[in-house]
Design a protein around this motif. Sequence first.
Motif, short mmCIF file in Angstrom:
data_model
loop_
_atom_site.label_atom_id
_atom_site.label_comp_id
_atom_site.label_asym_id
_atom_site.label_seq_id
_atom_site.Cartn_x
_atom_site.Cartn_y
_atom_site.Cartn_z
N PRO A 21 -28.44 -19.77 11.61
CA PRO A 21 -29.66 -20.32 12.23
C PRO A 21 -29.81 -21.81 11.93
CG PRO A 21 -30.22 -19.05 10.27
CD PRO A 21 -28.75 -18.86 10.48
N SER A 22 -30.37 -22.52 12.88
CA SER A 22 -30.71 -23.93 12.69
C SER A 22 -32.08 -24.04 12.02
CB SER A 22 -30.73 -24.66 14.04
OG SER A 22 -29.45 -24.63 14.64
N ARG A 23 -32.20 -24.99 11.10
CA ARG A 23 -33.43 -25.13 10.30
C ARG A 23 -34.04 -26.52 10.51
NH1 ARG A 23 -34.67 -19.96 9.14
NH2 ARG A 23 -32.95 -18.88 8.06
N LEU A 24 -35.38 -26.56 10.45
CA LEU A 24 -36.11 -27.82 10.44
C LEU A 24 -36.40 -28.21 9.01
CD1 LEU A 24 -38.72 -27.43 13.33
CD2 LEU A 24 -36.43 -28.40 13.41
N LYS A 25 -36.26 -29.49 8.71
CA LYS A 25 -36.45 -29.97 7.35
C LYS A 25 -37.18 -31.30 7.38
CE LYS A 25 -33.96 -31.10 3.10
NZ LYS A 25 -32.62 -31.27 2.49
N PRO A 26 -38.47 -31.35 6.96
CA PRO A 26 -39.17 -32.64 6.88
C PRO A 26 -38.55 -33.52 5.80
CG PRO A 26 -40.71 -30.79 6.87
CD PRO A 26 -39.35 -30.22 6.67
N SER A 27 -38.66 -34.81 5.98
CA SER A 27 -38.09 -35.77 5.03
C SER A 27 -38.99 -36.00 3.82
CB SER A 27 -37.82 -37.10 5.73
OG SER A 27 -39.02 -37.64 6.26
N VAL A 28 -40.07 -35.22 3.67
CA VAL A 28 -40.98 -35.34 2.54
C VAL A 28 -41.20 -33.96 1.93
CG1 VAL A 28 -42.17 -37.37 3.43
CG2 VAL A 28 -42.96 -35.12 4.10
N ASN A 29 -41.94 -33.92 0.84
CA ASN A 29 -42.27 -32.64 0.23
C ASN A 29 -43.22 -31.85 1.12
OD1 ASN A 29 -40.74 -33.20 -2.06
ND2 ASN A 29 -42.44 -34.24 -3.08
N SER A 34 -46.32 -39.57 12.73
CA SER A 34 -47.19 -40.59 12.15
C SER A 34 -48.63 -40.26 12.49
CB SER A 34 -46.81 -41.97 12.69
OG SER A 34 -47.69 -42.96 12.18
N TRP A 35 -49.51 -40.37 11.48
CA TRP A 35 -50.93 -40.09 11.69
C TRP A 35 -51.74 -40.83 10.65
CZ3 TRP A 35 -54.28 -36.10 9.16
CH2 TRP A 35 -55.55 -36.05 9.76
N PRO A 85 -46.32 -37.83 18.23
CA PRO A 85 -45.76 -36.47 18.26
C PRO A 85 -44.27 -36.45 17.95
CG PRO A 85 -46.06 -37.28 20.49
CD PRO A 85 -46.62 -38.34 19.58
N VAL A 86 -43.79 -35.24 17.64
CA VAL A 86 -42.37 -35.00 17.39
C VAL A 86 -41.87 -34.06 18.48
CG1 VAL A 86 -40.70 -33.99 15.79
CG2 VAL A 86 -42.59 -35.36 14.92
N LYS A 87 -40.82 -34.45 19.20
CA LYS A 87 -40.29 -33.66 20.30
C LYS A 87 -38.85 -33.21 20.09
CE LYS A 87 -43.33 -35.73 23.79
NZ LYS A 87 -43.40 -36.43 25.08
N LYS A 88 -38.10 -33.96 19.28
CA LYS A 88 -36.70 -33.61 19.04
C LYS A 88 -36.35 -33.97 17.61
CE LYS A 88 -34.85 -37.96 20.89
NZ LYS A 88 -36.14 -38.60 21.01
N CYS A 89 -35.14 -33.61 17.21
CA CYS A 89 -34.69 -33.87 15.85
C CYS A 89 -34.67 -35.38 15.56
CB CYS A 89 -33.30 -33.29 15.63
SG CYS A 89 -33.24 -31.48 15.74
N ASP A 90 -35.01 -35.71 14.30
CA ASP A 90 -35.03 -37.09 13.80
C ASP A 90 -36.17 -37.92 14.39
OD1 ASP A 90 -32.82 -36.66 12.16
OD2 ASP A 90 -31.41 -37.20 13.75
N ASP A 91 -37.12 -37.30 15.08
CA ASP A 91 -38.33 -38.02 15.49
C ASP A 91 -39.25 -38.18 14.29
OD1 ASP A 91 -37.46 -38.34 18.01
OD2 ASP A 91 -38.88 -36.98 18.97
N GLU A 92 -40.08 -39.22 14.32
CA GLU A 92 -40.98 -39.52 13.22
C GLU A 92 -42.41 -39.12 13.57
OE1 GLU A 92 -41.10 -43.21 10.22
OE2 GLU A 92 -42.02 -43.68 12.15
N ILE A 129 -49.74 -41.93 7.23
CA ILE A 129 -48.66 -41.12 6.68
C ILE A 129 -47.53 -41.05 7.72
CG2 ILE A 129 -49.74 -38.96 7.48
CD1 ILE A 129 -48.46 -37.62 5.04
N ASN A 130 -46.30 -41.26 7.27
CA ASN A 130 -45.13 -41.23 8.15
C ASN A 130 -44.03 -40.41 7.48
OD1 ASN A 130 -45.82 -43.48 10.27
ND2 ASN A 130 -46.26 -44.40 8.29
N PHE A 131 -43.41 -39.54 8.23
CA PHE A 131 -42.23 -38.83 7.77
C PHE A 131 -41.43 -38.36 8.97
CE2 PHE A 131 -45.70 -35.77 7.85
CZ PHE A 131 -45.18 -34.72 8.58
N ARG A 132 -40.15 -38.07 8.73
CA ARG A 132 -39.22 -37.71 9.79
C ARG A 132 -38.91 -36.21 9.72
NH1 ARG A 132 -36.49 -41.27 12.66
NH2 ARG A 132 -36.99 -42.87 11.09
N ILE A 133 -38.75 -35.60 10.90
CA ILE A 133 -38.37 -34.19 10.99
C ILE A 133 -36.86 -34.14 11.28
CG2 ILE A 133 -38.69 -32.01 12.20
CD1 ILE A 133 -41.05 -32.82 10.51
N GLU A 134 -36.11 -33.68 10.28
CA GLU A 134 -34.67 -33.57 10.42
C GLU A 134 -34.28 -32.13 10.71
OE1 GLU A 134 -33.31 -35.02 6.70
OE2 GLU A 134 -33.85 -37.12 7.12
N CYS A 135 -33.05 -31.94 11.21
CA CYS A 135 -32.57 -30.62 11.60
C CYS A 135 -31.25 -30.31 10.91
CB CYS A 135 -32.39 -30.53 13.12
SG CYS A 135 -33.90 -30.80 14.07
#
Length: 443
Positions: free
Chosen positions: A165-173, A222-223, A213-220, A184-190
């Motif tokens: 399976p493919s997993r989503l992994k935020p770049s923060v805790n 921000s809010w 918003p985040v739509k694909k892998c490695d998007d950031e 706050i800014n962080f990236r959603i990695e896959c």
Amino acid sequence: MAFYSNRCELISRFIEYPYMSKSSFQWLVVLLISGLTRVVPSYGQTPDPKNLADTLYPVQDSILRIVNLSPYFTLHVDSTMNYGLQINKNPTHFFWYLKNSPLGLKINKDDGMLTFKADKSYFLSGRLKYDYPYKVSVGVQNLKDPAEHVDTTFTIQFFTTEIIPSRLKPSVNSVLYVDEGDTINFRIECEEGSFPVENISFFSNLPIKNYKPVKKCDDEFSWSPPYDFIKDADSANQKLVLLYFIGANKFFNRDTALVKLYVKSAMNYPFMLQEYQRTVKEVHTYTLQLKYAFVQLDKKVKNTKTTRTSFDMTSSSSALGGTVLSSSGGVGVQTAGKILPGAGVALVPVKETVAPQKIAEQNGASLIRSSIKRLDYQLHENVLSGEKDPDIVKKINKLKDEMKQIQVQLIEVPIDENTNMTEEQLNEYFNSNKVNKKYKLKH
């Protein structure tokens, strides 16, 4: 059986026997159309279908063909493929070859045997991919006749029953803390598995706006939480916002990444900075008004002092002149000398009537001067420190309280806002050496 050499003979035969059977008629029409001259059954006979096919379509295979090529191959990982390609001619004088073949696919150049061992290490190393159609070109060439060759293609695709399976992994805790007004800014990695994530959707437990918003892998993502995110009616000084990021592959298999965001109540610093600047401006304006009131009171005290000094000098001159004249030789002069001291004494009540001492004005001027000094000291002590002073609210309240106390203390002092002096003139008069010496405290 009858033999006919051309079409005209066949037509004449057809005219001679107009009542032939239906099957014989169909057979005769086929012969007429094809233009072939073959054995025709006699009237009333039914032709054999096998003999008819051999008669109408004789075997003349002269074009080179691959007779057993499959257009599509599907292989499981760690499986083996052995597939022999065949042509419609003697394979002794032909040569087989491949183009754009994936790693591990081979062909025997002499007999056209396709072989492949789908080793799992090829896929783990990334040199081969699952569920990806590889288009392969295959050809066979006559070694004696360069013009005789065949070039075609087929597709080979690999699959596995072991799905990673493919997993989503935020770049923060998974747990974050942020104050109102901060960003706050962080990236959603896959982590890609057998089938990569193709799209990412987002939702939260609380309605938020103005976020990236985040739509694909490695998007950031921000809010920035607004300053009014935590309401005054909320009992706690923080809110928990759950951020859900859901990734899906082309088979709609999903994986969810959760980030817990604690938003803490914070001071609206831009607003408080405007409030501080407004308070400082009010204190500065009130200070200028007090300086103008001080100038007016000081001038009154100064004029009164000048008048009283003139009376004192006149009285002293009269007394001294009387003393001098009384010691002179003439009787009349001595008489005048005796009168002059009395005239000087008579000027004292006139002085008190004409120019009484301005005790209240002098005390008021001293009080205003000390109040101005206090306000200047408070402005100096409550200057903002750094780009974001955490004590800005305390400093604003301190300035407001100090100005309010002075306003109550000087409530009876007339404040004239229509001053005819500039700020530079007021400061020059207030800080002059004469004024400082006049109102300086003496021990």
